[in-house]
Each structure stands twice: as structure tokens, then as C-alpha cells.
Design an enzyme around this catalytic site. Structure first.
Site, short mmCIF file in Angstrom:
data_model
loop_
_atom_site.label_atom_id
_atom_site.label_comp_id
_atom_site.label_asym_id
_atom_site.label_seq_id
_atom_site.Cartn_x
_atom_site.Cartn_y
_atom_site.Cartn_z
N GLU A 329 0.81 -1.23 0.00
CA GLU A 329 0.00 0.00 0.00
C GLU A 329 0.84 1.27 0.00
O GLU A 329 0.54 2.21 0.72
CB GLU A 329 -0.94 0.00 1.22
C1 TNX Z 1 -4.49 -4.06 4.71
S1 TNX Z 1 -3.14 -5.86 2.76
C2 TNX Z 1 -3.21 -3.87 5.18
C3 TNX Z 1 -3.03 -3.30 6.52
C4 TNX Z 1 -4.33 -3.07 7.23
C5 TNX Z 1 -5.30 -4.17 6.90
C6 TNX Z 1 -6.60 -4.10 7.61
C7 TNX Z 1 -1.92 -5.27 3.66
C8 TNX Z 1 -0.63 -5.89 3.41
N1 TNX Z 1 -2.08 -4.27 4.53
O1 TNX Z 1 -2.31 -2.11 6.45
O2 TNX Z 1 -4.08 -3.05 8.60
O3 TNX Z 1 -5.55 -4.13 5.52
O4 TNX Z 1 -7.39 -5.21 7.29
#
Ligand code: TNX
Length: 523
Positions: A329
Site C-alpha cells: 500500500e
Molecule cells: C491491509 S493488505 C493492510 C493493513 C491493514 C489491513 C486491515 C496489507 C498488506 N495491509 O495495512 O491493517 O488491511 O485489514
């Protein structure tokens, strides 16, 4: 006190069996066994073992019981003695001639163990202490659940040959969004080890908090360490405390995977050190729940000094092979910058003697060292770029750990009416869904050796304490543990559900605050 315990443990049995008047009037092991008037329950297991053949008879614990564990088996023998102590009221003795025999020797299943229970004794053997430890976890479930009123400490005779499907069977705990104490992390380690998970991935930094002391960078913990999501006080581990966690995990044959998420998810670091920002201005602490708004400054050299200090210090503290750089992200980093950054960090990790691991987004990096592990978080039906990113990691000689968010993210709500949990990855995430997928089936065209294992991530934006950790993880993490351990062809939810219900009695006895999910015949 010892006498009362002994009554509970053996004396009551003696009374039941023989109508004895004295609690000390029992038959020591080695003498003729007591009459088989008590039906010894055959107990089911989670995860399901590869092969199990039950037979007549049973082993009965008594004052003659002793653990024979010498050499490499000795520490595991002591661990077993301590486990049985609450049942026996005194430490089960260690004696090389004992009838509970633990052996480390070659010739047993890779990553697993052989276990035999006979009226004359118990025998567990494995190639290494880790395998022996897994055999002990099986033994715990063969025993009656340690609840008040159990009078017959006996195990039905059985032969088990057991080994894991995947070598990496992980749980992830996000200690960044909310901080959890050393004691809480240790408790979680014990809970996951009991279901034969062998990796604890700790998410040690994010926008909301920085959780490990790094020498030379004191503001990381002074500023980044005191916050958490929601604005409550955070916390951090000193390096000594981190070592304590690593050592405790090692005593449970659990490997720690430390994750420092970068280049995104870095607000806590950017708030601590102005020089890590491209603007040269420190960001404000962040208490919210958004993702994708922060980035380390990719074209400043100090960024790589910062990363190298973390990687090298953590490499020295943690004997485990992996260092997880996050990499998910990173929407506030341009793709060109992301590629440049991840390439450099992968090299820093490899140069520190560690195997790089990252969320599968690191598949954007042009130069991925062989052995790199990509952690897959997209759905069980891959979307967007995830097939090409994972393929690139494999092409570089890497492997995948499967944690599809729609089935393995145990922070997702059980049902939409729940107060705890997030709800972006297709919730509700029921126990049926956590169980009903196959890691290799997500990418059926990839060869089996592409898959290092599975993991159940617990993100903690909405999780504040141990009770809530347990509520979200259990029982869904038991489903993930069985997927990681048991042969896929043997699995069905209908057959799993009653075994899970039985395990519920053990979870209850251990004080685990699990969710009584619909569709399981909880006792
Ligand atoms: C996605 S998918 C995240 C996290 C969040 C989470 C909450 C991924 C590698 N990262 O930053 O905490 O969703 O469900």
C-alpha cells in the site's frame, strides 16, 4: 497441596477403579495395569494428523510415570514436565528409565514426529527437538482437557505418524496499530504453538506507532513509540525485551519474522525524524485508520542509513532467517521510486545475511534476490496485478506465503453486526470460509514448491487487548493451522467442525476467549 493435587490426578482414579479407601493405594506404572473399567475417550486432534491408527488399551498416568528425555530431547522433556505439572500437582520426574520416552534421532518424518501410546508407556520420536515439540502438542490434545472434575488421566492407545504440508505456518500480530506487551506476545506464542504454527510475524512499525528500540535513533521510540491508533498511549520493546520475545519463541520452536513496513506505512518514523521526510519537516503523529498516505524519502541517502541500521540491528537480535520489509500500500510513493527503493532495501537485507520477505507488492522490484519470500494478501481469486507480481517473485527464485485477505485475515469481521474487526476484504469471514480454501489452488498453475506456507495476519486497528486478539484469531486461526499442516485431500469442514468443537473445550480450559462461531457443535 501436593496431596490434594494427587487426589485429583491419580487418587480419584484409584478410588473409582478399585474402591480404594486410601488415595495412596494406587498401582504404579510398571505393575499390572488397573482393570479397564473406565472407558478412555479417544480424542480427536487439530490439526488433523497425517496418519493415526487407534488400538485397544490405554496408558494411565501414575506415580510411576516419569519422562525419559536425554541429550537433545531434554529441554522438550522439561517443557512437557512443566505442562503436566498442573495436572500432577508436582513435577513429573525426569528419569532415563521413565515410561514416557522422548527421542531425537534420524529416521522420522521431515518436520514432524512419530508417537505411540501403549499401556506400558508413551514414545515420541523426531529428527529434531522441533518435531518432538510438535508431538508434545499432539499429546496435550490426547490427554483429557485440563478442567476441574477430570478424574482419569489416561490416553487411549494409538499410533500416529505426522508431518506438515508446509514448513512455514505463521501467525502475524500487528503490534503497531495497538501495542501489546511482552507478556501478551508470549501468551499468543503459546497459543499458536499449540496448533503447530511455527512462525510469529510481528508487524513492528506502521503509521500509528514504532515498536522497537533502534540504537542511534532514539526519537523513534520517544516520539513514534508512544502513540497508537485511536490516540491511546502506545509502547515499544527495548532491544532486551525483543530478545526476550525471540528467546521465548525459540523455546516454543517459533521463529520470529520482524516486519518494518516501508516505504509507506511510515508516519511514525516520519514524525520522529524530520530528515526522513523529503520536505525536511517532521509529520504529525497519526492516530487514525487510513493507509497509503506516508512515504520515506526515496532519494535521500539518510533513508538507506536508517534502513541499514534497522536491518543490521534486528539481524543481530533475531536468529530467524527472514526480515520482512512490508512494501504494501505504498500509494504515496511513485512506482519508479518504489522500484528503486525496494531494490536497494532487498540488497541491504541480503547483505545482512537475511532472506528478504515482503508483501507481494515487492514483485514490482526489478532485482529480487533468490529465496525472497512474497506474502500474498490478495483474494483467493487473484485480481489486478497480483498474478504478475507473484510470478515475478517466483521467476527470481522466490517463494510465496499465502495469506489471502478474504479468507486468512482474521481481523475481518465474523459478521457485519460485530463491533470488532475491519470490513474491506469481503467480510463476513466465517469459520467455514477460513477453512474452505487451498493455498496452492489460488495459483493452480504454479508448481507446489512455489508455496512456502500459509499465514493468518491479525491487524489491530480495532483490536485493543489480549481478549480481543483471542476473539478475532480463535477459532479461525485453527482453520488456517490445519490448512498449513494437514493433507488437503483429507480435509472437509464437516469432518473438521466436531474436532474443532472438541478443541473448544481445551481452549476454554486455557482461558482463550474464542468466538463460538455458528456451524460448529461447540460443547
Ligand atoms: C491491509 S493488505 C493492510 C493493513 C491493514 C489491513 C486491515 C496489507 C498488506 N495491509 O495495512 O491493517 O488491511 O485489514
Amino acid at each position: 497441596m501436593a496431596l490434594i493435587h494427587r487426589m485429583g490426578w491419580y487418587g480419584t482414579l484409584a478410588i473409582l477403579l478399585a474402591g480404594a479407601t486410601s488415595v495412596t493405594n494406587f498401582t504404579p506404572a510398571g505393575s499390572p495395569p488397573p482393570p479397564e473399567s473406565v472407558n478412555v475417550t479417544v480424542r480427536t486432534l487439530v490439526p488433523k494428523p497425517v496418519q493415526r491408527i487407534d488400538s485397544q488399551g490405554s496408558y494411565r498416568f501414575g506415580d510411576g510415570s516419569a519422562i525419559a528425555a536425554t541429550g537433545d530431547a531434554r529441554p522438550v522433556g522439561e517443557y512437557l514436565a512443566n505442562l503436566l505439572r498442573p495436572l500432577t500437582g508436582e513435577l513429573l520426574p525426569m528419569n532415563p528409565k521413565g515410561d514416557i520416552v522422548l527421542v531425537v534421532e534420524p529416521g522420522h518424518p521431515a518436520g514432524g514426529y512419530d508417537l505411540r501410546v501403549r499401556s506400558s508407556g508413551i514414545w515420541i520420536a523426531a529428527n529434531d527437538p522441533a518435531g518432538l515439540f510438535l508431538g508434545i502438542q499432539t499429546l496435550r490434545q490426547l490427554l483429557p482437557p485440563p478442567v476441574a472434575g477430570v478424574t482419569t488421566w489416561a490416553i487411549a492407545a494409538t499410533d500416529i505418524t505426522d508431518f506438515p504440508r508446509f514448513s512455514y505456518r505463521g501467525a502475524m500480530l500487528d503490534v503497531a496499530r495497538h501495542f501489546f506487551t511482552v507478556a501478551e506476545v508470549k501468551r499468543y506464542i503459546d497459543e499458536i504453538a499449540a496448533i503447530k504454527l511455527n512462525v510469529l510475524h510481528l508487524h513492528l512499525s506502521d503509521d500509528q506507532g514504532w515498536r522497537l528500540e533502534i540504537k542511534g535513533w532514539p526519537k523513534l521510540t520517544q516520539i513514534g513509540g508512544v502513540t497508537e491508533a485511536g490516540g491511546t498511549p502506545g509502547g515499544y520493546y527495548t532491544q532486551a525485551q525483543f530478545s526476550e520475545i525471540v528467546a521465548y519463541a525459540a523455546s516454543r520452536f517459533v521463529t520470529i519474522v520482524p516486519e518494518f513496513d516501508m516505504p509507506g506505512h511510515t508516519n511514525a518514523a516520519l514524525a520522529s525524524y524530520a530528515e526522513l521526510n523529503c520536505s525536511g519537516i517532521a509529520r504529525k503523529p497519526y492516530y487514525g485508520y487510513s493507509v497509503g498516505f506516508s512515504s520515506l524519502c526515496v532519494h535521500k541517502e539518510i533513508t538507506y542509513k536508517f534502513v541499514a541500521d534497522i536491518v543490521q540491528q534486528v539481524a543481530a537480535l533475531n536468529p530467524g532467517p527472514w526480515f520482512h520489509l512490508g512494501g504494501d500500500e505504498s500509494s504515496a510513493t511513485s512506482l519508479a521510486d518504489y522500484k528503486y527503493f525496494v531494490d536497494r532495501v532487498l540488497k541491504i537485507i541480503a547483505d545482512a545475511g537475511k532472506t528478504p520477505m515482503g508483501w507481494h507488492d515487492i514483485g514490482y522490484a526489478p532485482n529480487i534476490p533468490a529465496g525472497t519470500v512474497g506474502e500474498y494478501w490478495d483474494y483467493t481469486t487473484p485480481r489486478g496485478g497480483s498474478p504478475s507480481l507473484t510470478r515475478w517473485i517466483l521467476k527470481a527464485g522466490g517463494q510465496l506465503v499465502m495469506a489471502p485477505s478474504n479468507v486468512a485475515y482474521v481481523d475481518q469481521k465474523y459478521s457485519l453486526s460485530e463491533t470488532i474487526g475491519t470490513k474491506w476484504a469481503e467480510p463476513p469471514l466465517t469459520i467455514q470460509e477460513s477453512y474452505g480454501w487451498d493455498p496452492t489452488g489460488v495459483f493452480p498453475s504454479y508448481p507446489e514448491e512455489s508455496f512456502l506456507g500459509v499465514e493468518a495476519p491479525l491487524w489491530t486497528e480495532t483490536v485493543h487487548n489480549m481478549q480481543e486478539i483471542e476473539y478475532m484469531a480463535f477459532p479461525r486461526i485453527v482453520a488456517i493451522a490445519e490448512i498449513g499442516w494437514s493433507p488437503n485431500a483429507d480435509r472437509s469442514f464437516e469432518e473438521f467442525a466436531p474436532r474443532l468443537a472438541t478443541f473448544g473445550v481445551y481452549m476454554e480450559a486455557a482461558g482463550i476467549n474464542f468466538k463460538r462461531t455458528p456451524g460448529v457443535p461447540w460443547k
